[in-house]
Design an enzyme around this catalytic site. Structure first.
Site, PDB file in Angstrom:
ATOM      1  N   PHE A   1      17.670   2.213  -5.185  1.00  0.00           N
ATOM      2  CA  PHE A   1      16.767   1.067  -5.077  1.00  0.00           C
ATOM      3  C   PHE A   1      15.324   1.516  -5.313  1.00  0.00           C
ATOM      4  CE2 PHE A   1      14.032  -1.693  -2.397  1.00  0.00           C
ATOM      5  CZ  PHE A   1      14.147  -2.834  -3.181  1.00  0.00           C
ATOM      6  N   GLN A   2      14.640   0.792  -6.157  1.00  0.00           N
ATOM      7  CA  GLN A   2      13.246   1.085  -6.542  1.00  0.00           C
ATOM      8  C   GLN A   2      13.084   2.509  -7.085  1.00  0.00           C
ATOM      9  OE1 GLN A   2      10.533  -0.303  -3.413  1.00  0.00           O
ATOM     10  NE2 GLN A   2      10.483  -2.289  -4.451  1.00  0.00           N
TER      11      GLN A   2
ATOM     12  N   MET B   1     -11.197 -13.697 -29.454  1.00  0.00           N
ATOM     13  CA  MET B   1     -11.065 -12.704 -30.520  1.00  0.00           C
ATOM     14  C   MET B   1      -9.779 -12.941 -31.310  1.00  0.00           C
ATOM     15  SD  MET B   1     -12.948 -10.435 -31.836  1.00  0.00           S
ATOM     16  CE  MET B   1     -14.068  -9.463 -30.833  1.00  0.00           C
TER      17      MET B   1
ATOM     18  N   LYS C   1      10.308  10.703  -1.023  1.00  0.00           N
ATOM     19  CA  LYS C   1      10.049  10.332   0.373  1.00  0.00           C
ATOM     20  C   LYS C   1      10.396  11.474   1.338  1.00  0.00           C
ATOM     21  CE  LYS C   1      10.440   6.354   3.435  1.00  0.00           C
ATOM     22  NZ  LYS C   1      11.083   5.047   3.671  1.00  0.00           N
TER      23      LYS C   1
ATOM     24  N   GLU D   1      -0.534  -3.419  -8.469  1.00  0.00           N
ATOM     25  CA  GLU D   1      -0.790  -1.988  -8.693  1.00  0.00           C
ATOM     26  C   GLU D   1      -1.620  -1.709  -9.944  1.00  0.00           C
ATOM     27  OE1 GLU D   1       2.206  -3.229  -7.916  1.00  0.00           O
ATOM     28  OE2 GLU D   1       3.058  -2.079  -6.253  1.00  0.00           O
TER      29      GLU D   1
END
Lengths: 169, 582
Positions: free
Chosen positions: B114-115, B480, B164, B52
């Site tokens: 969940f999630q 760097m 949802k 993502e």
């Protein structure tokens, strides 16, 4: 510019009355390291659409300017006013002060409360709860005096403020 | 009053109405209804990334190269938290994005489902604005408003969290007309009196400089054109931040190159010695100013910015003009012409600049046989410039060398993570840009360490047949980090060696890419040519000198006049105050 002397400023912030707005404002202060001395918030419009937040903050003038600019660019903020810069304004705070004791101390507490125009809003034979309102300074003084006559607990609202005169912010 | 449809259909319809062509995303439980709606249409193309974070960077690359709003679709919980780095990156660099995140159904919010994660809470500090949509009927208006907020004013990412059940319930949707917001009203036009004052200051200046930034790019291609006109009218030298490169062509006679920590000597010296600084869409970032109390001590400063909070944040300015930088420059030019101004005599100023330029601060000396990274980028530029390539980068030495040695001639061709400095940005950003411009030559100039941070996106390019090129400047170090350890930490290279590197050619081939190795100077041109000639995606592993440092450099805590031009100028270890700076 952070080395300049700090000033105390009272800000009025009109915001959309929606979930998360307060978190946005408070989060901005903590994320950028600005101070909050006190904060109050309540819905102030007929249709419950707008809340007014009063923040007392302190910092050097450039930091106060940054605070104003940062608040102003938040999407749900309608208006930010620095009442300290705006001019004459009234600041008030309310406290509920619980004092426990018997005998002379109890009499003295009542007498002092009378001088401060603090009202007993609850009483038992061994305690009072006083309601006192006024400037933060006055509330501080009252609480300091109550310490000597049996102060046990304090709840304060924090400052609310409004500009003097006919004009609305 | 509109048609009744499910929340998921409203999302797709609103995106279509908003002209969205591409969505970058990754499915998951909490966004399945929206994925189902996407499946049943063919107007919006969905690009399936492999992580993502990369979806957000790809949307940034798409947005930066095209000027359109980038759109991301991810699921709840880990989908949203993985997106946070990209969202923060877009906020820091003012990139317009709309990020749609799925959320657990409203009745489960707050139950540690969940999630589930507090997406609006987590993204409140790293987005321009965010929403939790609790009623399906609000979806349409929120989506349209979010696009308006993302692209107007100072652009930035807007997050919309959609439970949802809100995706499944039905409501009426109508395409709204012109969006206006009751509280959010960005100021586009600058104050005319202030603009007139600025023009008079500019006309009277003997040592003016135009200090330009990403705001010029964000304002649209016209702003870059106006900047060139303003430079011509005033005769002033122009320098640009990392974010602004391309607004003025690299070979423009008045262009002094990038300024700041790894900017040119002439740009930094001119910033220090100017008598009038006109800052156009830049924000006096710490990479640019160096030590603040020594920053441009003798100049009066004018700051043009669309974001009021940019004014006086770190540097006090004499005149602040809030507005879109393109609009303000247009008005400045009008006033300049109306008043019949001619540029003041700047002969002495340009003589001084010529002296600084003669130091050739981006120059480098070939020692030994190893291929120098600067040389590799220079050749890459020479051999590809006719194709007007779009360049993305990761973060580190290679990024600075690319900024110094790759010439940019147009806006929207340079995609780099400036504010947040996100390693792993370049490959997904290149993928996003390639989708916006399928026929363009898009090259991610990478480091061997950075590229591994989103290496999984090789698969995305393969899947969509995107011919992106990855040119890895491989010095086997997080260069760097190693350079700072050399300068500030006694050369103790703590964890900065890129050990156990993959065989990049085999890795490329495993993903269906072409892999090329450039072992040294002799293979350089042939390797670059083979990369350009191959019609598909190519990964080039370009082995360069391992210990080269990026110069010039303003060491942390130093002023513009204390630049280190080459390794020979390096002094002892920095003091503790300087060491504490990043």
């Amino acid at each position: 510019m952070k080395h300049l002397p700090s000033e105390r400023h009272t800000l009025s912030i009109l915001v959309d009355n929606e979930a998360g707005v307060l978190a946005r404002i408070v989060g901005l202060f903590s994320a950028r390291g600005y101070n909050i001395e006190s904060l109050t918030v309540a819905d102030v419009s007929d249709d419950h659409a707008v809340s007014r937040i009063t923040v007392v903050t302190n910092g050097p003038p450039p930091v106060i300017d940054q605070i104003m600019a940062q608040l102003d660019r938040l999407v749900p903020v309608h208006k930010v006013v620095d009442l300290t810069d705006w001019g004459p304004h009234v600041e008030r705070e309310m406290a509920l002060v619980k004092v426990a004791g018997v005998g002379d101390k109890r009499v003295e507490a009542l007498r002092l409360a009378d001088i401060f125009r603090a009202r007993p809003v609850d009483t038992s034979t061994a305690s009072f709860v006083f309601e006192v309102s006024g400037s933060s300074e006055k509330v501080n003084q009252f609480i300091a005096l109550m310490r000597e006559v049996g102060l046990v607990e304090v709840a304060r609202t924090g400052v609310v403020a409004i500009a003097r005169g006919a004009e609305a912010v | 009053m509109g048609t009744e449809m499910t929340g998921a259909d409203i999302v797709v319809q609103a995106l279509t109405d908003l002209g969205v062509e591409v969505v970058f995303g990754y499915p998951g439980g909490a966004v399945l209804p929206i994925y189902d709606a996407l499946f049943q249409q063919n107007r919006i193309r969905h690009i399936l990334v492999r992580h993502e974070q990369a979806a957000v960077h790809a949307a940034e690359g798409y947005a930066r190269s095209s000027g359109k709003v980038g759109v991301v679709l991810v699921t709840s919980g880990p989908g949203a938290t993985n997106a946070v780095t990209g969202i923060t990156d877009a906020l820091m660099d003012s990139i317009p994005l709309v990020v749609l995140t799925g959320q657990v159904p409203t009745h489960l919010i707050g139950t540690d489902a969940f999630q589930e994660c507090d997406t609006v809470g987590i993204t409140r500090h790293c987005s321009k604005h965010n929403y939790l949509v609790q009623e399906t009927a609000r979806l349409g208006p929120v989506l349209h408003e979010a696009f308006y907020i993302a692209r107007s004013g100072r652009p930035g990412p807007v997050v919309i969290d959609i439970p949802k059940d809100v995706q499944i319930m039905k409501a009426r949707y109508t395409k709204p007309g012109v969006i206006s917001h009751k509280t959010y009203k960005p100021q586009v036009k600058g104050d005319l009196a202030a603009i007139e004052a600025a023009v008079d200051m500019l006309a009277a200046a003997e040592r003016p400089i135009l200090y330009t930034g990403g705001g010029v790019i964000n304002s649209g291609p016209v702003a870059s054109q106006l900047l060139r006109e303003l430079a011509k009218a005033t005769g002033a030298p122009v320098t640009s931040t990392l974010m602004g490169l391309g607004s003025v062509p690299d070979d423009h006679p008045q262009f002094l190159g990038m300024l700041g920590m790894h900017g040119s000597y002439e740009a930094n010296m001119a910033m220090n010695k100017c008598d009038l600084m006109l800052c156009l869409g830049a924000r006096f970032d710490d990479r640019v100013t160096g030590r603040l109390d020594a920053f441009s001590p003798t100049s009066r400063k004018i700051h043009v910015d669309i974001d009021r909070s940019s004014f006086n944040k770190t540097v006090r300015v004499d005149l602040a003009i809030q507005g879109d930088v393109g609009s303000v420059m247009e008005d400045m030019l009008k006033v300049w012409r109306a008043r019949g101004h001619r540029a003041a005599d700047q002969k002495a100023w340009w003589e001084q600049i010529k002296g600084w330029r003669s130091r050739n601060s981006f120059g480098f000396e070939q020692k030994g046989d190893a291929l120098l990274p600067q040389k590799a980028i220079q050749r890459l530029y020479e051999m590809t410039k006719a194709r007007k390539p779009i360049i993305s980068t990761e973060v580190g030495q290679h990024q600075m060398w690319a900024a110094q040695h790759f010439g940019f001639h147009e806006p929207n061709k340079w995609l780099t993570s400036g504010g947040l400095g996100t390693m792993g940005y370049g490959l997904p950003a290149a993928i996003g840009a390639q989708l916006a411009y399928p026929g363009a030559l898009v090259i991610d100039i990478a480091g061997e360490a950075s590229i591994q941070m989103n290496i999984q996106e090789l698969g995305t390019a393969t899947q969509y047949r995107l011919p992106v090129k990855v040119f890895i400047i491989n010095n086997e170090y997080m260069g760097m980090v190693r350079q700072w350890q050399e300068l500030n930490h006694g050369g103790r290279y703590s964890e900065s060696y890129s050990d156990s590197l993959p065989d990049f050619v085999k890795l490329a081939e495993a993903y269906g890419w072409k892999g090329i190795t450039i072992e040294g100077p002799d293979d350089l041109d042939a390797g670059i040519q083979a990369m350009i000639d191959h019609p598909g995606p190519v990964m080039v592993d370009c082995r360069v000198a391992k210990l080269a440092n990026c110069f010039p450099m303003i060491p942390s805590g130093a002023s513009h006049t204390d630049m280190i031009l080459s390794a020979a100028d390096e002094r002892g270890e920095a003091d503790d105050d300087a060491k504490a700076l990043v």
